[in-house]
Enzyme design. Structure first.
Site, PDB file in Angstrom:
ATOM      1  N   ILE A 220       3.701   2.712   2.626  1.00  0.00           N
ATOM      2  CA  ILE A 220       5.067   2.237   2.401  1.00  0.00           C
ATOM      3  C   ILE A 220       5.654   2.908   1.162  1.00  0.00           C
ATOM      4  CG2 ILE A 220       6.398   0.186   1.749  1.00  0.00           C
ATOM      5  CD1 ILE A 220       4.160  -1.307   3.482  1.00  0.00           C
TER       6      ILE A 220
ATOM      7  N   ASP B 197       0.864  -1.177   0.000  1.00  0.00           N
ATOM      8  CA  ASP B 197       0.000   0.000   0.000  1.00  0.00           C
ATOM      9  C   ASP B 197       0.904   1.232   0.000  1.00  0.00           C
ATOM     10  OD1 ASP B 197      -1.671   2.117   0.675  1.00  0.00           O
ATOM     11  OD2 ASP B 197      -2.906   0.914   2.034  1.00  0.00           O
ATOM     12  N   HIS B 198       0.916   1.922  -1.116  1.00  0.00           N
ATOM     13  CA  HIS B 198       1.872   3.034  -1.273  1.00  0.00           C
ATOM     14  C   HIS B 198       1.527   4.229  -0.380  1.00  0.00           C
ATOM     15  CE1 HIS B 198       5.273   4.840  -2.940  1.00  0.00           C
ATOM     16  NE2 HIS B 198       5.032   4.737  -4.233  1.00  0.00           N
ATOM     17  N   ARG B 199       0.340   4.214   0.215  1.00  0.00           N
ATOM     18  CA  ARG B 199       0.029   5.299   1.157  1.00  0.00           C
ATOM     19  C   ARG B 199       0.869   5.151   2.427  1.00  0.00           C
ATOM     20  NH1 ARG B 199      -6.216   4.285   1.894  1.00  0.00           N
ATOM     21  NH2 ARG B 199      -5.321   2.203   2.058  1.00  0.00           N
TER      22      ARG B 199
END
Ligand code: CAO
Length: 435
Positions: free
Chosen positions: A411, A407-409
C-alpha cells in the site's frame, strides 16, 4: 494419542462428533502446545462411535481420543505402533485385520472393551513418512510456508528427525545471516537483520526481582508480532473522525436495545467494510513468495481482544452481510469466548483486516502492528470532545482518533491517506454506511 514430542497438551478443539463419518487422516481434535497448534488425524476411515476427550483435557502419548468403527465393517487398520503425530502425509502402516464390525481404537491407546491390546513399539518416523518426506505438524508446515521456507530444506532436531518451530526459525536466521534468501522469502539480496544477541543481564544485582513466565498466548502472539514487526515495513497514518452524530445515534440505539451493548466498535467495523470495498488493495494478502497479491471478495474482520492471558484476535465473518445489532451481539459473544479461553483456531483464522480498539481505555494515537498475512490494521483510540473550527467558529465536537498501520510493500502512502480519510467520512456521516 500418538507421540507429539510433549505431554499434557490441552485439547482446544474437537473437530468431529459422535456419528460422523471420518476419512483417513481427517483431523479429530486440535491440540495446542507451548509452541504450536496441531491436529491429530484419524488413522483410518470409519464412523465415530464415542469421543473420549473434552475441551481442556490434557493429553499425553497413549491417551484415548475416540472410538471409531472401521468403514463398512471392513477390516480396520490396526493401531500403528506409536503412530505419527499430526501430519499432512498419510501414514503408511502395516494393516492388520480387526474383528468384523468391531471397534478400533486410535494408535497408542490402552485397550478398551472388546478391543485387543496392541503391542507398543518405539516410534520411527521413517515407517510412517516414507520417501524421506519432511516430518512436521501442520502448524509447523503452515509456519514455514508463512516465512517462505521450503520445509524440505529444514533439518529436524526433534525425536526421529521431527521438525520443530525452532528448526524453521534457525533455518531462517541462518539464511539471513549468510545473506542467502530462503526459498521465496521476501528478503532483499545482501540483507539480513544481523541483530545483536538479546542482552543477558543479572537484574538481581541491581535490586529485588521476581520471575514470571510468559503465558502460552503471550509466547505465541509474541513470536507472530516480532516476525510481523521485523518483516513488514510499517507506516501508520493518523486521522480524526468527527463522531458527534454517530454517538447520538449509538446512544439512541443502546436505549432501544437495553439487552445489547452497542459500542462504537460496531460502527467502525461497518465503516472498515465500506472502505475495504472501495479500496480492494486493503482486502488482500501477499502470497508466500511475496510476489503476488491475493484479493479477497469476502469481509471477515479480526478484533483484537485483551484477555488476562494476553492478546487474541478472533474473527467476525461476513461483516458486510450483518447489521449493527447483529455485529454488536457477535462482538459480545466473541469477546466473552476469548476471555473464557474458549476460542478455537477456527475462530481466529480467515481474517481480512483487523481492528485494535483501545478506545475504552484511553490514548490519543498508537502504532498497531499489522496482523500478517493481512496488509493493514486500524487502531482506535479514545474519543474526546474538542473544539473544531466550522468555518465561522470553534464548535465542540466528539473526535475519534484513528491510526491505520499498513504494509508499505503493498500500500502506498497516498492510498492509505485516502483509505483513512474515507473511513473518517463514513464515521462522520453514518448515512453513508447505508450506501
Ligand atoms: N472512545 C471512547 N469510548 C469508547 C471507545 C472509543 N473509541 N470505544 C469504546 N468505548 C467505550 C464503550 O462505549 C464502553 O462504554 P460504556 O461502558 O459506557 O458502555 C467502554 O468504552 C468499554 O467498551 P468495551 O471495551 O467493553 O467494548 P468495545 O466494543 O469498545 O471493545 C473489545 C471490545 C473486545 C475490543 C475490548 O474490550 C478490548 O479488548 N480492547 C482491547 C484491544 C487491545 O488490547 N488492543 C491492543 C492490541 S495491541 O497490543
Amino acid at each position: 494419542m500418538p507421540d507429539i514430542g510433549s505431554s499434557d497438551v490441552p485439547v482446544i478443539e474437537i473437530l468431529v462428533k459422535v456419528g460422523d463419518t471420518v476419512a483417513k487422516d481427517q483431523g479429530l481434535i486440535t491440540l495446542e502446545s507451548d509452541k504450536a497448534t496441531m491436529e491429530v488425524p484419524a488413522p483410518f476411515a470409519g464412523v465415530v462411535k464415542e469421543i473420549k476427550v473434552k475441551l481442556g483435557d490434557e493429553l499425553s502419548e497413549g491417551s484415548v481420543i475416540a472410538l471409531i468403527e472401521a468403514a463398512g465393517g471392513a477390516p480396520a487398520a490396526a493401531p500403528a505402533p506409536q503412530a505419527a503425530p499430526a501430519k499432512v502425509e498419510a501414514p503408511k502402516v502395516e494393516e492388520k485385520p480387526a474383528p468384523q464390525g468391531g471397534r478400533s481404537v486410535l494408535p497408542g491407546n490402552a485397550p478398551e472393551g472388546d478391543v485387543a491390546p496392541t503391542a507398543r513399539a518405539p516410534f520411527d518416523s521413517r515407517i510412517v513418512m516414507p520417501g524421506d518426506a519432511p516430518y512436521a505438524s501442520p502448524a509447523i508446515r503452515a509456519f514455514a510456508r508463512e516465512l517462505g521456507v521450503d520445509i524440505r530444506q529444514v533439518k529436524g532436531s526433534g525425536r526421529s528427525g521431527r521438525i520443530q518451530r525452532e528448526d524453521v526459525t534457525s533455518y531462517v536466521k541462518h539464511a539471513l545471516a549468510s545473506g542467502a534468501r530462503p526459498s521465496g522469502a521476501p528478503v532483499a539480496a545482501g540483507g539480513g537483520l544481523n541483530l545483536l544477541p538479546w542482552p543477558k543481564v543479572d537484574f538481581s544485582k541491581f535490586g529485588e526481582i521476581e520471575e514470571k513466565p510468559l503465558s502460552r498466548i503471550q509466547k505465541i502472539s509474541g513470536a507472530n508480532l516480532a516476525r510481523n514487526w521485523a518483516m513488514i515495513p510499517h507506516v501508520t497514518q493518523h486521522e480524526d473522525a468527527d463522531i458527534t452524530e454517530l454517538e447520538a445515534f449509538r446512544k439512541k440505539l443502546g436505549e432501544e436495545n437495553k439487552d445489547l451493548k452497542v459500542t462504537p466498535l460496531v460502527f467502525q467495523i461497518k465503516a472498515v467494510v465500506a472502505a475495504l470495498k472501495k479500496f480492494p488493495q486493503f482486502n488482500a494478502s501477499l502470497d508466500e513468495t511475496g510476489e503476488k497479491l491475493i484479493l479477497k471478495k469476502y469481509f471477515h474482520i479480526g478484533i483484537a481482544v485483551d484477555t488476562p492471558d494476553g492478546l487474541v484476535v478472533p474473527v467476525i465473518r461476513d461483516c458486510d452481510k450483518k447489521g449493527l445489532l447483529h455485529l454488536a451481539a457477535e462482538l459480545g459473544e466473541i469477546s466473552k469466548k476469548a476471555r473464557d479461553k474458549k476460542l478455537g483456531p477456527n475462530d481466529m483464522s480467515g481474517g481480512c483486516f483487523s481492528i485494535s480498539s483501545l478506545g475504552g481505555i484511553g490514548g490519543t494515537a498508537f502504532t498497531p502492528i499489522v496482523n500478517a498475512p493481512e496488509v493493514a490494521i486500524l487502531g482506535v483510540s479514545k474519543a474526546a470532545m474538542k473544539p473544531v473550527w466550522n468555518g465561522k467558529e470553534f464548535a465542540p465536537r466528539l473526535v475519534l482518533p484513528l491510526s491505520l498501520s499498513y504494509d508499505h510493500r503493498v500500500i502506498d502512502g497516498a492510498l492509505a491517506a485516502r483509505f483513512a480519510s474515507f473511513l473518517a467520512q463514513q464515521l462522520g456521516d453514518i448515512r453513508r454506511l447505508l450506501l
